[in-house]
Every structure is written in structure tokens, then in C-alpha cells.
Enzyme design. Structure first.
Site, PDB file in Angstrom:
ATOM      1  N   LYS A 190       0.842  -1.385   0.135  1.00  0.00           N
ATOM      2  CA  LYS A 190      -0.115  -0.367  -0.244  1.00  0.00           C
ATOM      3  C   LYS A 190       0.530   1.230   0.157  1.00  0.00           C
ATOM      4  O   LYS A 190       0.776   2.332  -0.636  1.00  0.00           O
ATOM      5  CB  LYS A 190      -0.833   0.049   1.224  1.00  0.00           C
ATOM      6  CG  LYS A 190      -2.156   0.418   1.143  1.00  0.00           C
ATOM      7  CD  LYS A 190      -2.953   0.468   2.371  1.00  0.00           C
ATOM      8  CE  LYS A 190      -4.503   0.224   2.264  1.00  0.00           C
ATOM      9  NZ  LYS A 190      -5.087   0.306   3.652  1.00  0.00           N
ATOM     10  N   GLY A 213     -25.719  -0.367   2.852  1.00  0.00           N
ATOM     11  CA  GLY A 213     -24.749  -1.212   2.955  1.00  0.00           C
ATOM     12  C   GLY A 213     -23.316  -0.478   3.352  1.00  0.00           C
ATOM     13  O   GLY A 213     -23.378   0.379   3.999  1.00  0.00           O
ATOM     14  N   PHE A 251     -16.511  11.627  10.466  1.00  0.00           N
ATOM     15  CA  PHE A 251     -17.825  11.537   9.816  1.00  0.00           C
ATOM     16  C   PHE A 251     -17.901  11.428   8.316  1.00  0.00           C
ATOM     17  O   PHE A 251     -18.752  11.907   7.719  1.00  0.00           O
ATOM     18  CB  PHE A 251     -18.594  12.703  10.277  1.00  0.00           C
ATOM     19  CG  PHE A 251     -18.942  12.732  11.887  1.00  0.00           C
ATOM     20  CD1 PHE A 251     -19.667  11.603  12.469  1.00  0.00           C
ATOM     21  CD2 PHE A 251     -18.138  13.624  12.635  1.00  0.00           C
ATOM     22  CE1 PHE A 251     -19.565  11.693  14.038  1.00  0.00           C
ATOM     23  CE2 PHE A 251     -18.171  13.577  14.146  1.00  0.00           C
ATOM     24  CZ  PHE A 251     -18.946  12.436  14.897  1.00  0.00           C
ATOM     25  N   LYS A 257     -21.701  -2.269  10.044  1.00  0.00           N
ATOM     26  CA  LYS A 257     -20.642  -2.846  11.239  1.00  0.00           C
ATOM     27  C   LYS A 257     -20.938  -2.054  12.376  1.00  0.00           C
ATOM     28  O   LYS A 257     -21.009  -2.684  13.770  1.00  0.00           O
ATOM     29  CB  LYS A 257     -19.405  -2.650  10.744  1.00  0.00           C
ATOM     30  CG  LYS A 257     -18.284  -2.395  11.650  1.00  0.00           C
ATOM     31  CD  LYS A 257     -16.821  -2.038  11.039  1.00  0.00           C
ATOM     32  CE  LYS A 257     -16.704  -0.737  10.456  1.00  0.00           C
ATOM     33  NZ  LYS A 257     -16.227   0.110  11.641  1.00  0.00           N
ATOM     34  N   GLU A 260     -17.505   7.803   2.214  1.00  0.00           N
ATOM     35  CA  GLU A 260     -16.933   7.550   0.953  1.00  0.00           C
ATOM     36  C   GLU A 260     -17.709   8.259  -0.418  1.00  0.00           C
ATOM     37  O   GLU A 260     -18.876   8.456  -0.305  1.00  0.00           O
ATOM     38  CB  GLU A 260     -17.179   6.100   0.669  1.00  0.00           C
ATOM     39  CG  GLU A 260     -16.373   5.292   1.462  1.00  0.00           C
ATOM     40  CD  GLU A 260     -16.110   3.593   1.582  1.00  0.00           C
ATOM     41  OE1 GLU A 260     -16.670   3.286   0.666  1.00  0.00           O
ATOM     42  OE2 GLU A 260     -15.905   3.089   2.456  1.00  0.00           O
ATOM     43  N   LEU A 297     -33.647  10.008   3.622  1.00  0.00           N
ATOM     44  CA  LEU A 297     -34.844   9.397   3.327  1.00  0.00           C
ATOM     45  C   LEU A 297     -35.030   8.829   1.954  1.00  0.00           C
ATOM     46  O   LEU A 297     -36.125   8.923   1.394  1.00  0.00           O
ATOM     47  CB  LEU A 297     -35.664  10.570   3.557  1.00  0.00           C
ATOM     48  CG  LEU A 297     -36.068  11.116   4.983  1.00  0.00           C
ATOM     49  CD1 LEU A 297     -37.162  11.902   5.073  1.00  0.00           C
ATOM     50  CD2 LEU A 297     -36.477   9.868   5.928  1.00  0.00           C
ATOM     51  N   CYS A 308     -19.525   0.703   7.003  1.00  0.00           N
ATOM     52  CA  CYS A 308     -19.740   1.381   8.154  1.00  0.00           C
ATOM     53  C   CYS A 308     -21.053   1.212   9.148  1.00  0.00           C
ATOM     54  O   CYS A 308     -21.069   0.757  10.313  1.00  0.00           O
ATOM     55  CB  CYS A 308     -19.650   2.840   8.240  1.00  0.00           C
ATOM     56  SG  CYS A 308     -18.047   3.375   7.494  1.00  0.00           S
TER      57      CYS A 308
HETATM   58  C1  UGA Z   1     -21.381   6.879   6.807  1.00  0.00           C
HETATM   59  C2  UGA Z   1     -21.563   7.784   7.203  1.00  0.00           C
HETATM   60  O1  UGA Z   1     -22.579   8.561   6.410  1.00  0.00           O
HETATM   61  C3  UGA Z   1     -20.285   9.030   7.469  1.00  0.00           C
HETATM   62  O2  UGA Z   1     -20.803  10.107   8.266  1.00  0.00           O
HETATM   63  C4  UGA Z   1     -19.538   7.959   8.404  1.00  0.00           C
HETATM   64  O3  UGA Z   1     -18.248   8.846   8.576  1.00  0.00           O
HETATM   65  C5  UGA Z   1     -19.146   6.711   7.620  1.00  0.00           C
HETATM   66  O4  UGA Z   1     -20.246   5.968   7.612  1.00  0.00           O
HETATM   67  C6  UGA Z   1     -18.114   5.744   8.561  1.00  0.00           C
HETATM   68  O5  UGA Z   1     -18.622   5.589   9.626  1.00  0.00           O
HETATM   69  O6  UGA Z   1     -17.139   5.734   8.180  1.00  0.00           O
HETATM   70  P1  UGA Z   1     -20.462   5.779   4.097  1.00  0.00           P
HETATM   71  O7  UGA Z   1     -20.811   4.557   4.445  1.00  0.00           O
HETATM   72  O8  UGA Z   1     -19.637   6.249   3.338  1.00  0.00           O
HETATM   73  O9  UGA Z   1     -20.865   6.925   5.361  1.00  0.00           O
HETATM   74  O10 UGA Z   1     -21.913   6.184   2.966  1.00  0.00           O
HETATM   75  P2  UGA Z   1     -23.325   6.895   3.163  1.00  0.00           P
HETATM   76  O11 UGA Z   1     -23.283   7.789   2.210  1.00  0.00           O
HETATM   77  O12 UGA Z   1     -23.661   7.263   4.582  1.00  0.00           O
HETATM   78  O13 UGA Z   1     -24.206   5.645   2.796  1.00  0.00           O
HETATM   79  C7  UGA Z   1     -24.480   4.428   3.603  1.00  0.00           C
HETATM   80  C8  UGA Z   1     -25.278   3.532   2.984  1.00  0.00           C
HETATM   81  O14 UGA Z   1     -26.898   4.075   3.094  1.00  0.00           O
HETATM   82  C9  UGA Z   1     -25.311   3.196   1.556  1.00  0.00           C
HETATM   83  O15 UGA Z   1     -25.417   1.865   1.394  1.00  0.00           O
HETATM   84  C10 UGA Z   1     -26.470   4.128   0.957  1.00  0.00           C
HETATM   85  O16 UGA Z   1     -27.058   3.413  -0.296  1.00  0.00           O
HETATM   86  C11 UGA Z   1     -27.642   3.891   1.930  1.00  0.00           C
HETATM   87  N1  UGA Z   1     -28.551   5.119   1.997  1.00  0.00           N
HETATM   88  C12 UGA Z   1     -28.098   6.604   2.010  1.00  0.00           C
HETATM   89  C13 UGA Z   1     -29.766   4.560   1.758  1.00  0.00           C
HETATM   90  O17 UGA Z   1     -30.197   3.541   1.425  1.00  0.00           O
HETATM   91  N2  UGA Z   1     -30.599   5.904   1.669  1.00  0.00           N
HETATM   92  C14 UGA Z   1     -30.409   7.135   1.941  1.00  0.00           C
HETATM   93  O18 UGA Z   1     -31.249   7.845   1.756  1.00  0.00           O
HETATM   94  C15 UGA Z   1     -29.042   7.362   2.247  1.00  0.00           C
END
Ligand code: UGA
Length: 433
Positions: free
Chosen positions: A36, A258, A153, A264, A156, A251, A261
Site C-alpha cells: 500500500k 450497505g 464523519f 458494522k 466515501e 430518506l 460502516c
Molecule cells: C457513513 C456515514 O454517512 C459517515 O458520516 C461516516 O463517517 C461513515 O459511514 C463511517 O462511519 O465511516 P458511508 O458508509 O461512506 O458513510 O456512506 P453513506 O453515504 O452514509 O451511505 C451509507 C449507506 O446508506 C449506503 O448503502 C447508501 O446507499 C445508503 N443510503 C443512504 C440509503 O439507502 N438511503 C439514503 O437516503 C442514504
């Protein structure tokens, strides 16, 4: 400007380290994975993250950002050390904290000057106290260590923007000098900084992710009601979201959450609660609803196609969400595995996640473009809401498909328009007939 070490170059470590360099600090990013570090030192990135490559290059060129496997040297050169190592889930859902312990122990052993040790990895409440214990226990040079919890916070796909323009920075510590140093470090971001004790800061992270996951499961449960009554989940979400106390973000009904984060962290929060004697039943239901989304989707595919054996099914989108190549806990994996078990012939495309998908999904035909997937498909499944799919020429899609059936797990299109165009369009929580 400060000298900072970042231990672990995963998403959080790499983005945080690069952004700390971007705001003027000298940063040593450390990883035990030599491959890496070699990739990073050759000017490439081990992950796909929009905007990060340019920022890494800029700061490496400016002599502020270094990638190394030399843990001891990086720690010795730094005053503030961020622990960003992995905390992967164990089989029982608890986080494996052995990497955190190893990092803390090594910091203690090699440090000869005072250090501020910051836990940035997502960890269960009371990990800070354990880190302090380890630092004190293995401290041959009798160094002063301050412990801080500073959860991250960032998301990705929008990680750089999230880091540089955060809604808030949380700094949990009872050490006034450490608090001052961290406040100075984050000052260039010009954002709200919340100071707390360590435990509250640790809980803020798990509670925030669990709350967002709850919001998603809630809207998905409402989507079920919409589907049964003929209401429209998109309108319902908009109407709810206009209330500023609720907000429209998170929403979006779909295939459930998925990524590495939410699944888990919800699991870990349930486990932490159980361990201290609280049964967090709400979160268990959040998990159940989330799991059911994928089951429900494959039922819809079965309902629409009847027999899956031998059918040519196109899949658009493999990553767990757009703008990432991450396949961890992606709905696509569960759904495609099911289709394959039923004997379907799956062809798929994702704008970024193909290489990673190939490591977890075998026996499917990977295509070079969305239109290649569409060709002769008897059904087209949309599993990730990439912008590129929203912009597809639908007339062309219809003429290329063998059977104009789209089963959309992300509600990308307007059902009325799809009907007018001659598609059989199946979506979630909306009247699609
Ligand atoms: C999430 C949090 O949003 C971050 O604030 C946090 O830092 C991160 O986890 C972490 O703990 O490292 P991330 O997993 O990158 O970030 O992605 P999100 O954009 O939050 O989406 C998470 C999941 O929720 C995805 O599968 C997405 O498709 C789903 N989602 C999101 C929905 O099904 N509906 C929504 O309205 C929003």
C-alpha cells in the site's frame, strides 16, 4: 503548523492525513502494508475517491505529506498521533480492537517526548480509557500522554469535501492542553467544534451512524406501506423532509444501507449496549428491515420474470453506493448470488467497482459499458444510483433490450414516463403499474 502522524492508511487515515497536510501541517501516514505504501509513494491511490489523487499529489510535492512503513520514526517526529487503524467486526458483531491496542502499545514504547494520542477509528465507548491504560502500562521513558477521541464523519465518495467542510468536529478529552492543540489543528476548517468528554465523543459516532441507519430503515418501512396502498414514497419523503426537524437527507428508500460502516456500526452499538445491560431492540429491528429490502427485491425479480433459470439479466451498478468502488456489504452481492443460484445468466457493469467486484462475484459476465449490459437483456436491474445511469438514452435502451423490463432498486426514473416509453417498470414504494 504541527507535526502529525496518522497510523493506518484506510479511507479515514488516508483522507484525514492528506487533508491535515492540505491545511498546512507536516503529516506522516503510516501503514504496515508495504504494498500500500509503495503504491502511494508511486503516486497512485489504493482506493477510488474523487478528488483525493490531486490533493495527495499536491501535498506530496509540497513536502508536507509522507507515506512510510516506519512507525517508530513517524511517531518520534510527531506531536499529535491519530490512530486510524481498522476495527473490523468479529464474528459476534463486536469490533476487533487488537490493532488499536497494538498501535497504542507501540506509541508508548517508542515515544521519548510528550504525545497527544487521538483515536479516530470508530471504537466502542470506553476504548479511550483502555488506550490510556495501555499508554501508561508500556511507558519505558515515562512520557506524558494525552488521550483524545476525535471521531470522523466523512463519507466515501465525498470524503475530501466532508473532511474539509464538516458539519462539526467533535473533540473529546479532559486534557486542556490537548484540547487547545486540536482546536488549533482544526481552526483552518472554520467549523463548529464541539468539546466533550471522551466517552460522549465515542458514543456520538456510534449513535450518529445508528441514527442515520434508522432513518433509512424507517423510510424503507414506509415504502412498504406506500407500495401496499398505492401511495408514492418519493412524494412522502419530500413531504416529510420539508419539515426542518426531519430533513430530506437519508430518506431515500431503496435496497437498504450497505458499505463498511453502517452494518458494522449498528451491530457494534447493539453489542456494546447488550454488554452494559441495555437491549437496544430498536436497532435490531433496523437491521431486520434492512435485510428484508434485499429479500423483497429478489422476490420482485422473481415475480416479474417468473422463471429465472436461463434468463439473461443485466445489472447496472455493483458498488454499495455511487462514487465509490467499495463492494463491502453491497446489496449487489446478495442479489446477484441469489440470481445465480436460480440459474440466471447475469451480465453487469459498474463505472468504478468492476475490479473489486471481480474479487467477490464470480461467474458473471462483466461488460465495458451500461449499453453493453442492456443489449438483449430480458430484464435490467438497477442496483446503484450512478448519475451515468440516470442519463441513459431510454429509447435506445428499450430498442436494445430483448424484453423492456426494468426493475429499479433505486427509484431512478419517473414511473409515468417509463410507462409512456413502453417499459414495464418495477420500482420501490411507488405505483409502477
Ligand atoms: C457513513 C456515514 O454517512 C459517515 O458520516 C461516516 O463517517 C461513515 O459511514 C463511517 O462511519 O465511516 P458511508 O458508509 O461512506 O458513510 O456512506 P453513506 O453515504 O452514509 O451511505 C451509507 C449507506 O446508506 C449506503 O448503502 C447508501 O446507499 C445508503 N443510503 C443512504 C440509503 O439507502 N438511503 C439514503 O437516503 C442514504
Amino acid at each position: 503548523m504541527k507535526n502529525v502522524a496518522v497510523l493506518g492508511t484506510g479511507y479515514v487515515g488516508l483522507v484525514s492525513g492528506t487533508c491535515f497536510a492540505e491545511i498546512g501541517n507536516t503529516v506522516y501516514c503510516v501503514d504496515i502494508d508495504k504494498e500500500k505504501i509503495d503504491i502511494l509513494n508511486s503516486g497512485k491511490l489504493p482506493i477510488y475517491e474523487p478528488g483525493l489523487d490531486a490533493l495527495v499529489k499536491k501535498n506530496v510535492d509540497a513536502g508536507r505529506l509522507f507515506f512510510t512503513t516506519d512507525f517508530d520514526d513517524a511517531v518520534k517526529k510527531s506531536d499529535i498521533i491519530f490512530i486510524c487503524v481498522g476495527t473490523p467486526p468479529r464474528e459476534n458483531g463486536e469490533a476487533d480492537l487488537s490493532y488499536v491496542e497494538n498501535a497504542a502499545r507501540r506509541i508508548a514504547e517508542v515515544s521519548t517526548t510528550p504525545k497527544i494520542v487521538v483515536e479516530k477509528s470508530t471504537v466502542p465507548v470506553e476504548t479511550g480509557a483502555r488506550i490510556r491504560q495501555v499508554l501508561e502500562q508500556y511507558n519505558p521513558h515515562n512520557v506524558k500522554f494525552s488521550v483524545v477521541s476525535n471521531p470522523e464523519f466523512l463519507r466515501e465518495g465525498t470524503a475530501v469535501e466532508d473532511f474539509l467542510k464538516p458539519d462539526r468536529v467533535v473533540i473529546g478529552t479532559d486534557d486542556l492542553e490537548a484540547r487547545r492543540q486540536l482546536q488549533e489543528l482544526y481552526a483552518p476548517l472554520n467549523c463548529k467544534i464541539l468539546f466533550t468528554d471522551i466517552k460522549s465523543s465515542e458514543i456520538i459516532k456510534h449513535a450518529s451512524n445508528s441514527f442515520l441507519a434508522t432513518k433509512i430503515s424507517f423510510i424503507n418501512a414506509v415504502a412498504n406501506i406506500c407500495e401496499k396502498t398505492g401511495a408514492d414514497i418519493e412524494m412522502v419523503a419530500e413531504g416529510m423532509g420539508l419539515d426542518r426537524r426531519i430533513g430530506r437527507n437519508f430518506l431515500n428508500a431503496g435496497l437498504g444501507y450497505g458499505g463498511f460502516c453502517f452494518p458494522k456500526d449498528v451491530d457494534a452499538f447493539i453489542n456494546i449496549s447488550r454488554k452494559i445491560g441495555y437491549d437496544f431492540r430498536l436497532l435490531q429491528e433496523v437491521q431486520n428491515i434492512n435485510r428484508e429490502r434485499r429479500e423483497m427485491f429478489v422476490e420482485k425479480v422473481g415475480e416479474a420474470l417468473w422463471i429465472l433459470k436461463g434468463k439473461k439479466i443485466g445489472v447496472l451498478g455493483l458498488a454499495f453506493k455511487p462514487n465509490t468502488d467499495d463492494m463491502r456489504f453491497a446489496p449487489s452481492e446478495t442479489i446477484i448470488n441469489y440470481l445465480q443460484k436460480q440459474g440466471a445468466r447475469v451480465r453487469a457493469f459498474d463505472p468504478a467497482a468492476m475490479a473489486r467486484a471481480k474479487k467477490v462475484l464470480n461467474g458473471i459476465e462483466y461488460c465495458d459499458s451500461a449499453m453493453e449490459v442492456v443489449k438483449d437483456a430480458e430484464a435490467l436491474l438497477i442496483l446503484t444510483e450512478w448519475d451515468e445511469f440516470k442519463g441513459l438514452d431510454l429509447d435506445k435502451v428499450k430498442s436494445e433490450m430483448k424484453n423492456p423490463l426494468i426493475i429499479d432498486g433505486r427509484n431512478l426514473f419517473d414511473p409515468v414516463q417509463m410507462k409512456e416509453k413502453g417499459f414495464r417498470y418495477v420500482c420501490l414504494g411507488r405505483n409502477c403499474n
